[in-house]
Scaffold this active site. Structure first.
Site, PDB file in Angstrom:
ATOM      1  CB  CYS A 337      -1.023  -0.009   1.132  1.00  0.00           C
ATOM      2  SG  CYS A 337      -0.536  -0.834   2.642  1.00  0.00           S
ATOM      3  NE  ARG A 366       2.788  -8.366   5.633  1.00  0.00           N
ATOM      4  CZ  ARG A 366       1.472  -8.221   5.495  1.00  0.00           C
ATOM      5  NH1 ARG A 366       0.654  -8.934   6.262  1.00  0.00           N
ATOM      6  NH2 ARG A 366       0.988  -7.380   4.607  1.00  0.00           N
ATOM      7  CD  GLN A 384      -0.525  -8.731   0.806  1.00  0.00           C
ATOM      8  OE1 GLN A 384       0.070  -7.711   0.513  1.00  0.00           O
ATOM      9  NE2 GLN A 384      -1.243  -8.837   1.902  1.00  0.00           N
ATOM     10  CG  ASP A 386      -2.256  -5.508  -1.777  1.00  0.00           C
ATOM     11  OD1 ASP A 386      -3.410  -5.411  -1.346  1.00  0.00           O
ATOM     12  OD2 ASP A 386      -1.251  -5.207  -1.122  1.00  0.00           O
ATOM     13  CG  HIS A 388      -3.957  -0.351  -2.168  1.00  0.00           C
ATOM     14  ND1 HIS A 388      -2.895  -1.116  -2.580  1.00  0.00           N
ATOM     15  CD2 HIS A 388      -4.180  -0.671  -0.862  1.00  0.00           C
ATOM     16  CE1 HIS A 388      -2.476  -1.857  -1.571  1.00  0.00           C
ATOM     17  NE2 HIS A 388      -3.242  -1.609  -0.520  1.00  0.00           N
ATOM     18  CE  LYS A 472     -10.779  -5.965  10.332  1.00  0.00           C
ATOM     19  NZ  LYS A 472      -9.477  -6.605  10.557  1.00  0.00           N
ATOM     20  CG  HIS A 518      -6.087  -1.233   2.201  1.00  0.00           C
ATOM     21  ND1 HIS A 518      -4.707  -1.213   2.209  1.00  0.00           N
ATOM     22  CD2 HIS A 518      -6.476  -0.098   2.831  1.00  0.00           C
ATOM     23  CE1 HIS A 518      -4.294  -0.117   2.820  1.00  0.00           C
ATOM     24  NE2 HIS A 518      -5.350   0.576   3.211  1.00  0.00           N
TER      25      HIS A 518
END
Length: 646
Positions: A337, A366, A384, A386, A388, A472, A518
């Site tokens: 992000c 991570r 991911q 991912d 945005h 969320k 997200h």
């Protein structure tokens, strides 16, 4: 008298000090025999705790999640009592309930416990459960609590007590065992009818690798032997479906200690599976107006200082990478992000440009402790899906609905039919821990609630579970064995646009902050593939499976025809392989079945002469002979319609 409001809205009056168990008895003796705990004013408590004021009440039984959790917590205490009887001097860490069952972390000193010893421990637990011992709660002072466990010689409990506030410490006792515990617990041990201790593992005290390694014993209990037997059958099936086992057998992925723990290596078949999932999502995203972006695997430390991630996770993450340039530091990318914020910021935006939807299959890193790593579900490097979305506040609902549509499309395509959506909102009382204006929060929360309702989602609402930066929606999916997995999340974020000073020029010609959303329908490819493997037991849908067809010549005499068939299949974009080994056809078929190959084409001299193929379907057997063109049409129809697992 106090008023007790039941879940159906009925209000009953009772004397102050009445217990939930008393109320259950006043309704039905049969109900009272099933009550494990109670939820009073939203808080789970002992069914035997006095209620002294007007309250809402829900009686919890085995059919309730909180009821199960209470019994499993009490079962951990029962196991501790049995351990103390069999291993005098044993010391105890933590013993919570978990999603299915419970565990207790223990210190046996120089003694060990084996799988064989678990049977003796189970027998002792059964013996103690039959004693019908009540779980008794007692409030104790900090001084008394410290004295009790210091005398007992349990330094783990002493360490925990030292961190507690005086006046908020309770003990629970059942039979001859006393433990430091907040509760709640079931009324007595007789509810625990069937016991299975499932596993022994190691766990660092408090999850810290610098602390002593304790022994963790896992178990599960049930109110009947029948339910335990069903659970054991389920576990045996789960072992067969374990993605680590099937991943090796199907040659999808592997791990190497030399490469590093928690860093999966995708083998050719796994890489092809992964790429098809990625292509599937990318196509859907392009059709939905997403713009593809690519960002580097590392970022300046300052990027994550700006985003707030370094402050929150820096100590427990991979540490900064230094360069020959003094003071220059980089981090392995822990999330995508912040990079996407900088891409948004790279050019000015008007309100007419919004929404901007940036999507990336971005690999992030991570740190996970050794003991937390587990196949593909807990790794240190993962990719991911991912995206945005940067939008105006008035666009949040519309964008949410579109993302929900995308998530549901993924679920339908991969045969995940049983799911719930958790709506996570702000705490009703304490708003201090959230950033952003009340107006924006109300818009976002209402948008999520209305979007979920319009799509007809089966939802649960959890207050206080929102992230500090926004509400969320999390999708909880049940697999073929009924296990729950979180797959897919949508989050509203007011934090990063503020931190990165993101702007757009509104219709009023003034600067405004966009709202950031997200979303990751897969979550991570690694975890999603793991869940998918176990959901379908390695029998992927035809459109996704690495090898769709195995061509099996009966002998060398039909090999030339088999090669021609395989070539025609490949030209038709059907993934086919030839098994040209000098083996009996029965063995070739058996091995193709074990490899979960959907279709097998058995080709002998007769098929070669007639120009046909003999078709077998995995787990279904012989489908007869047909022209190759007809078989190609059959495969393409199944692929195009994305039929679920056979």
């Amino acid at each position: 008298m106090i008023n007790i409001t039941l879940p159906d809205g009925a209000v009953r009056q009772y004397e102050s000090g009445v217990t939930a168990l008393d109320i259950a008895k006043s309704i039905s003796e049969g109900l009272a025999r099933k009550v494990l705990a109670a939820k009073v004013n939203g808080q789970v408590v002992d069914a035997t705790r006095p209620i002294k004021e007007d309250s809402t009440l829900q009686l919890l039984t085995w059919t309730d999640t909180d009821g199960k959790a209470t019994m499993w917590h009490s079962s951990a205490h029962l196991m501790a009592e049995a351990l103390e009887a069999l291993y005098p001097g044993v010391k105890f860490g933590y013993g919570p309930s978990i999603e299915t069952g419970f565990y207790y972390d223990i210190d046996l000193g120089d003694r060990t416990i084996s799988d064989e010893d678990l049977k003796k421990l189970e027998a002792k637990m059964v013996e103690l459960a039959k004693q019908n011992s009540a779980y008794q709660r007692k409030e104790v002072s900090k001084a008394d609590a410290l004295q009790y466990f210091s005398t007992k010689g349990d330094e783990y409990k002493v360490e925990t007590i030292n961190e507690l506030q005086d006046g908020a410490i309770t003990f629970y006792t059942q039979g001859g065992f006393t433990d430091l515990c907040r509760g709640p617990h079931i009324p007595n041990t007789s509810f625990i009818k069937a016991i299975k201790l499932t596993n022994i593992a190691g766990a660092y005290w408090r999850g810290n690798e610098k602390n002593k390694m304790l022994t963790r014993i896992y178990g599960v209990t049930f109110p009947s032997q029948k339910e335990l037997d069903e659970y054991v059958t389920l576990i045996e099936e789960a072992k067969k479906r374990d993605h680590r086992k099937l991943g090796k057998e199907l040659e999808l992925f592997t791990f190497s200690e030399k490469v590093g723990l928690g860093l999966p290596l995708w083998l050719p078949k796994g890489a092809m599976l992964r790429e098809r999932l990625q292509s599937f999502m990318q196509k859907a995203q392009l059709e939905s107006g997403y713009l593809p972006v690519v960002t580097p695997h590392i970022g300046s430390k300052q990027l994550y200082v700006t985003s707030g991630h370094y402050e929150k996770y820096g100590k427990d993450s991979f540490q900064p990478i230094s360069t020959p340039e003094e003071g220059e530091e980089f981090l392995l990318k822990p999330m995508n992000c912040p990079h996407h914020c900088e891409i948004y910021k790279s050019s000015p935006k008007s309100y007419k440009d919004l929404p901007v939807r940036l999507a990336e299959f971005g690999t992030v890193y991570r740190y996970e402790q050794h003991g937390e790593l587990h196949g593909l579900t807990r790794v240190r490097g993962f990719t991911q899906d991912d995206a945005h979305l940067f939008c105006r506040p008035d666009q949040v609902k519309e964008e949410f609905i579109k993302v929900i549509d995308l998530v549901l499309y993924v679920f339908r395509s991969l045969d995940f039919t049983d799911y719930t959506a958790q709506i996570s909102l702000r705490d009703k009382e304490d708003r201090s821990k959230y950033i952003g204006s009340d107006e924006n929060w109300q818009l976002a929360e209402q948008a999520i609630i209305e979007s979920a309702a319009e799509k007809g989602l089966n939802t649960v609402v959890e207050y206080g579970e929102a992230a500090f930066y926004g509400p969320k929606l999390d999708f909880m999916v049940k697999d073929a064995l009924g296990r729950k997995w979180q797959l897919g999340t949508i989050q509203v974020d007011y934090n990063l646009p503020e931190r990165f000073e993101l702007e757009y020029i509104g219709a009023d010609n003034q600067k405004h902050r966009p709202v950031m959303i997200h979303r990751a329908p897969f979550g991570s490819l690694e975890r999603f593939v793991a869940v998918l493997i176990e959901h379908c037991a390695g029998k992927f849908p035809l459109w996704l499976t690495p090898t769709q067809v195995k061509v099996l010549p009966i002998s060398d005499k039909s090999l030339i025809y088999a090669e021609k068939v395989a070539e025609l299949l490949k030209k038709a974009e059907i993934r086919a392989e030839i098994d040209d080994r000098n083996e009996k056809i029965g063995k070739k078929i058996r091995e193709a079945e074990l490899a979960k190959i959907p279709y097998m084409l058995v080709l002998g001299e007769k098929e070669a002469t007639d120009g046909v193929v003999a078709v077998r379907r995995q787990a279904k057997g012989d489908l007869g002979t047909m022209p190759l063109e007809q078989f190609i049409g059959l495969v393409n129809d199944e692929v195009v319609n994305r039929r679920p697992f056979e």
